[in-house]
Write a protein that holds these residues in place. Structure first.
Motif, PDB file in Angstrom:
ATOM      1  N   ARG A 161       0.852  -1.196   0.000  1.00 61.57           N
ATOM      2  CA  ARG A 161       0.000   0.000   0.000  1.00 61.57           C
ATOM      3  C   ARG A 161       0.882   1.238   0.000  1.00 61.57           C
ATOM      4  NH1 ARG A 161      -5.236   1.523   1.733  1.00 61.57           N
ATOM      5  NH2 ARG A 161      -5.367   3.601   2.616  1.00 61.57           N
ATOM      6  N   LEU A 162       0.618   2.119  -0.948  1.00 60.56           N
ATOM      7  CA  LEU A 162       1.298   3.410  -1.032  1.00 60.56           C
ATOM      8  C   LEU A 162       0.235   4.492  -0.912  1.00 60.56           C
ATOM      9  CD1 LEU A 162       3.895   5.024  -1.508  1.00 60.56           C
ATOM     10  CD2 LEU A 162       3.465   4.847  -3.965  1.00 60.56           C
ATOM     11  N   ASP A 163       0.313   5.307   0.135  1.00 58.74           N
ATOM     12  CA  ASP A 163      -0.727   6.293   0.441  1.00 58.74           C
ATOM     13  C   ASP A 163      -0.114   7.685   0.436  1.00 58.74           C
ATOM     14  OD1 ASP A 163      -2.775   7.863   1.407  1.00 58.74           O
ATOM     15  OD2 ASP A 163      -3.370   6.461   2.975  1.00 58.74           O
ATOM     16  N   ARG A 164      -0.433   8.470  -0.584  1.00 59.52           N
ATOM     17  CA  ARG A 164       0.028   9.854  -0.682  1.00 59.52           C
ATOM     18  C   ARG A 164      -1.141  10.832  -0.540  1.00 59.52           C
ATOM     19  NH1 ARG A 164       5.171  10.061  -3.104  1.00 59.52           N
ATOM     20  NH2 ARG A 164       6.356   8.349  -2.153  1.00 59.52           N
ATOM     21  N   SER A 165      -2.217  10.394   0.138  1.00 55.84           N
ATOM     22  CA  SER A 165      -3.349  11.281   0.386  1.00 55.84           C
ATOM     23  C   SER A 165      -3.121  12.055   1.679  1.00 55.84           C
ATOM     24  CB  SER A 165      -4.656  10.490   0.470  1.00 55.84           C
ATOM     25  OG  SER A 165      -4.626   9.606   1.580  1.00 55.84           O
ATOM     26  N   ASN A 166      -3.923  13.076   1.908  1.00 54.56           N
ATOM     27  CA  ASN A 166      -3.701  13.953   3.062  1.00 54.56           C
ATOM     28  C   ASN A 166      -4.524  13.581   4.283  1.00 54.56           C
ATOM     29  OD1 ASN A 166      -6.162  14.690   1.897  1.00 54.56           O
ATOM     30  ND2 ASN A 166      -5.932  16.855   2.428  1.00 54.56           N
ATOM     31  N   ASP A 167      -5.398  12.571   4.194  1.00 52.08           N
ATOM     32  CA  ASP A 167      -6.209  12.202   5.348  1.00 52.08           C
ATOM     33  C   ASP A 167      -6.696  10.775   5.153  1.00 52.08           C
ATOM     34  OD1 ASP A 167      -9.050  12.092   6.852  1.00 52.08           O
ATOM     35  OD2 ASP A 167      -7.823  13.610   7.804  1.00 52.08           O
ATOM     36  N   PHE A 168      -6.721   9.995   6.248  1.00 54.90           N
ATOM     37  CA  PHE A 168      -7.094   8.580   6.136  1.00 54.90           C
ATOM     38  C   PHE A 168      -8.586   8.405   5.871  1.00 54.90           C
ATOM     39  CE2 PHE A 168      -8.409   4.540   8.145  1.00 54.90           C
ATOM     40  CZ  PHE A 168      -7.684   3.666   7.345  1.00 54.90           C
ATOM     41  N   LEU A 169      -9.451   9.091   6.643  1.00 53.32           N
ATOM     42  CA  LEU A 169     -10.897   8.897   6.529  1.00 53.32           C
ATOM     43  C   LEU A 169     -11.573   9.899   5.600  1.00 53.32           C
ATOM     44  CD1 LEU A 169     -11.930   8.087  10.216  1.00 53.32           C
ATOM     45  CD2 LEU A 169     -11.958   6.534   8.263  1.00 53.32           C
ATOM     46  N   ASN A 170     -10.977  11.065   5.397  1.00 52.13           N
ATOM     47  CA  ASN A 170     -11.641  12.087   4.591  1.00 52.13           C
ATOM     48  C   ASN A 170     -10.612  12.798   3.708  1.00 52.13           C
ATOM     49  OD1 ASN A 170     -13.729  13.720   3.646  1.00 52.13           O
ATOM     50  ND2 ASN A 170     -13.438  15.236   5.258  1.00 52.13           N
ATOM     51  N   PRO A 171     -10.025  12.093   2.729  1.00 50.19           N
ATOM     52  CA  PRO A 171      -8.994  12.715   1.878  1.00 50.19           C
ATOM     53  C   PRO A 171      -9.590  13.757   0.934  1.00 50.19           C
ATOM     54  CG  PRO A 171      -9.543  10.529   1.070  1.00 50.19           C
ATOM     55  CD  PRO A 171     -10.267  10.696   2.368  1.00 50.19           C
ATOM     56  N   THR A 172      -8.845  14.824   0.706  1.00 43.57           N
ATOM     57  CA  THR A 172      -9.274  15.867  -0.232  1.00 43.57           C
ATOM     58  C   THR A 172      -8.252  16.121  -1.327  1.00 43.57           C
ATOM     59  OG1 THR A 172      -8.323  17.580   1.222  1.00 43.57           O
ATOM     60  CG2 THR A 172     -10.661  17.038   1.522  1.00 43.57           C
ATOM     61  N   ARG A 173      -7.069  15.537  -1.209  1.00 44.29           N
ATOM     62  CA  ARG A 173      -6.062  15.665  -2.256  1.00 44.29           C
ATOM     63  C   ARG A 173      -5.063  14.520  -2.125  1.00 44.29           C
ATOM     64  NH1 ARG A 173      -3.905  21.104  -2.278  1.00 44.29           N
ATOM     65  NH2 ARG A 173      -5.992  21.735  -1.595  1.00 44.29           N
ATOM     66  N   TYR A 316     -21.727  14.069   7.189  1.00 45.86           N
ATOM     67  CA  TYR A 316     -21.683  14.877   8.402  1.00 45.86           C
ATOM     68  C   TYR A 316     -20.363  14.588   9.108  1.00 45.86           C
ATOM     69  CZ  TYR A 316     -22.759  16.891  12.944  1.00 45.86           C
ATOM     70  OH  TYR A 316     -22.706  17.642  14.100  1.00 45.86           O
ATOM     71  N   LEU A 317     -19.514  15.596   9.242  1.00 46.31           N
ATOM     72  CA  LEU A 317     -18.189  15.404   9.806  1.00 46.31           C
ATOM     73  C   LEU A 317     -18.261  15.195  11.312  1.00 46.31           C
ATOM     74  CD1 LEU A 317     -15.986  17.985   7.860  1.00 46.31           C
ATOM     75  CD2 LEU A 317     -16.345  15.551   7.414  1.00 46.31           C
ATOM     76  N   THR A 318     -17.646  14.130  11.787  1.00 42.53           N
ATOM     77  CA  THR A 318     -17.534  13.824  13.207  1.00 42.53           C
ATOM     78  C   THR A 318     -16.046  13.727  13.549  1.00 42.53           C
ATOM     79  OG1 THR A 318     -17.403  11.406  13.054  1.00 42.53           O
ATOM     80  CG2 THR A 318     -19.602  12.406  12.910  1.00 42.53           C
ATOM     81  N   PRO A 319     -15.684  13.710  14.833  1.00 46.23           N
ATOM     82  CA  PRO A 319     -14.267  13.563  15.187  1.00 46.23           C
ATOM     83  C   PRO A 319     -13.645  12.271  14.677  1.00 46.23           C
ATOM     84  CG  PRO A 319     -15.520  14.368  17.064  1.00 46.23           C
ATOM     85  CD  PRO A 319     -16.518  14.010  16.012  1.00 46.23           C
ATOM     86  N   ALA A 320     -14.459  11.262  14.400  1.00 52.60           N
ATOM     87  CA  ALA A 320     -13.953   9.978  13.908  1.00 52.60           C
ATOM     88  C   ALA A 320     -14.042   9.868  12.393  1.00 52.60           C
ATOM     89  CB  ALA A 320     -14.730   8.831  14.547  1.00 52.60           C
ATOM     90  N   GLY A 321     -14.346  10.971  11.702  1.00 55.72           N
ATOM     91  CA  GLY A 321     -14.489  10.914  10.249  1.00 55.72           C
ATOM     92  C   GLY A 321     -15.913  11.217   9.827  1.00 55.72           C
ATOM     93  N   PRO A 322     -16.170  11.333   8.523  1.00 52.19           N
ATOM     94  CA  PRO A 322     -17.506  11.685   8.054  1.00 52.19           C
ATOM     95  C   PRO A 322     -18.501  10.531   8.189  1.00 52.19           C
ATOM     96  CG  PRO A 322     -16.041  11.310   6.193  1.00 52.19           C
ATOM     97  CD  PRO A 322     -15.186  11.251   7.426  1.00 52.19           C
ATOM     98  N   LEU A 323     -19.689  10.836   8.700  1.00 52.83           N
ATOM     99  CA  LEU A 323     -20.804   9.907   8.682  1.00 52.83           C
ATOM    100  C   LEU A 323     -21.428   9.975   7.297  1.00 52.83           C
ATOM    101  CD1 LEU A 323     -22.798   7.993  10.149  1.00 52.83           C
ATOM    102  CD2 LEU A 323     -24.125  10.036  10.753  1.00 52.83           C
ATOM    103  N   ARG A 324     -21.540   8.830   6.631  1.00 57.26           N
ATOM    104  CA  ARG A 324     -21.956   8.773   5.224  1.00 57.26           C
ATOM    105  C   ARG A 324     -23.353   8.179   5.099  1.00 57.26           C
ATOM    106  NH1 ARG A 324     -20.775   4.430   1.506  1.00 57.26           N
ATOM    107  NH2 ARG A 324     -19.255   3.634   3.008  1.00 57.26           N
ATOM    108  N   ILE A 325     -24.233   8.879   4.403  1.00 56.24           N
ATOM    109  CA  ILE A 325     -25.566   8.372   4.056  1.00 56.24           C
ATOM    110  C   ILE A 325     -25.728   8.524   2.546  1.00 56.24           C
ATOM    111  CG2 ILE A 325     -28.042   8.553   4.423  1.00 56.24           C
ATOM    112  CD1 ILE A 325     -27.471   9.910   7.086  1.00 56.24           C
TER     113      ILE A 325
END
Length: 350
Positions: A161-173, A316-325
């Protein structure tokens, strides 16, 4: 640790040849609780309601190791897994991971009971790059449209696994790339040898400043080489459809079917997804998406059999990452597909 604090000593402890004061570095650590219990829940219209219970014992033998027991109970699958992780066992960043599991799975495609053990070496080359290799062994009883059989499965695996994203649960770039290859030998019933391989690439592009609008995409490809589909264990085949692959379709709903119209899986997989993620408020985002997949009997994915689903979702953003519906509909609906599927989970879809 619960608290980690680093500071310089109040008084100097010496002086350098250049006349600079030398201070000690004072590190204060407070150990966190050694026992952790976590509970979770999930719900989706295709697989129903699920619950999970995790127990973690940190510093199990006094070497910084971790013992974790996880119980998952859902409508289609029940599993208990125990994992023992020993960090830095063969050098810094080289972790030994031992695990065992017992599971029962009852889907439209197969009924399966499995006991498995595995041993692996996990190597963290850097914060971005990790690879793992090891061995697995399983005892399996399963029943599907190809019959009822008892199997013994031995295998090796290599995953990276190679991860160059900026966030584990909610990457934006950034982007992520991962892959896995498993050579296996199956005994019992019809003996077979096969290699299963899959890889997935994901990328994230910010369109507006402050990452308020992000385009996200992914492509996943898989193949099984060396055995016919009826000789493969049921979970070594590829399936698609559902919240983790193509939203809008039921669980395992995409791909070949038997004469009784039950999913039988395939030897090749192609999946793709595109999302537009718009952060309309600091805590609230909306998403539009299109997913597609093809599952083929042959070793090579069939592009002409791609089926697509589309929909919208709320985050909905929570401290543990976005809640997805997510709410999605199949664009290539068949007689087996419901008009709408709903998925609720934690974290982005990919």
């Amino acid at each position: 640790f619960r608290i980690a604090n680093v500071r310089l000593s109040d008084e100097p402890t010496g002086e350098s040849p250049e006349g600079d004061a030398i201070h000690d570095v004072v590190v204060t650590l407070t150990e966190r609780e050694r026992n952790t219990v976590a509970v979770g829940a999930s719900i989706a219209t295709d697989v129903g309601v699920g619950f999970s219970l995790d127990y973690t014992r940190r510093n199990f033998t006094g070497r910084g190791d971790t013992l974790t027991a996880e119980l998952d109970f859902a409508q289609l699958e029940q599993e208990i897994e125990v994992e023992w992780r020993r960090p830095n066992e063969l050098g810094y960043g080289r972790n030994i991971v031992l695990s065992t599991s017992l599971s029962n799975e009852e889907t439209d495609g197969f009924d399966r009971q499995q006991f498995g053990v595995s041993a692996a070496l996990e190597v963290s080359q850097s914060p971005d790059f990790t690879y793992t290799f090891g061995a697995t062994a399983s005892l399996i009883h399963e029943e599907d449209d190809f019959g009822e059989r008892d199997l013994q499965l031995l295998g090796l695996f290599l995953a990276a696994r190679l991860d160059r994203s900026n966030d584990f649960l909610n990457p934006t770039r950034g982007w992520r790339l991962d892959g896995r290859i498993d050579p296996n030998v199956s005994f019992g019933g019809e003996e077979s040898q096969f290699i299963r391989a899959e890889t997935q690439a994901r990328a994230y592009w910010p369109v507006l400043c402050d990452d308020d609008l992000v385009l996200a995409g992914r492509v996943k490809v898989g193949t099984v080489y060396g055995a016919d589909i009826d000789a493969l264990p049921s979970d070594s085949r590829f399936y698609s459809g559902g919240g983790g692959s193509v939203r809008g379709y039921g669980y395992q709903a995409i791909g070949p079917r038997s004469a009784d119209d039950d999913p039988i899986g395939g030897r090749a997989l192609l999946e793709t997804s595109v999302e537009a993620r718009w952060q309309v408020r600091p805590q609230i985002g909306i998403v539009g998406f299109v997913d597609g997949a093809s599952v083929s009997r042959t070793e090579v994915p069939n592009f002409s059999e791609l089926r697509f689903g589309a929909g919208v979702g709320v985050r909905y953003l929570t401290p543990a990452g976005p809640l997805r519906i997510d709410i999605a509909t199949p664009l290539d609906r068949s007689e087996f597909d419901d008009p709408v599927q709903v998925y609720i989970a934690l974290g982005q879809a990919f």
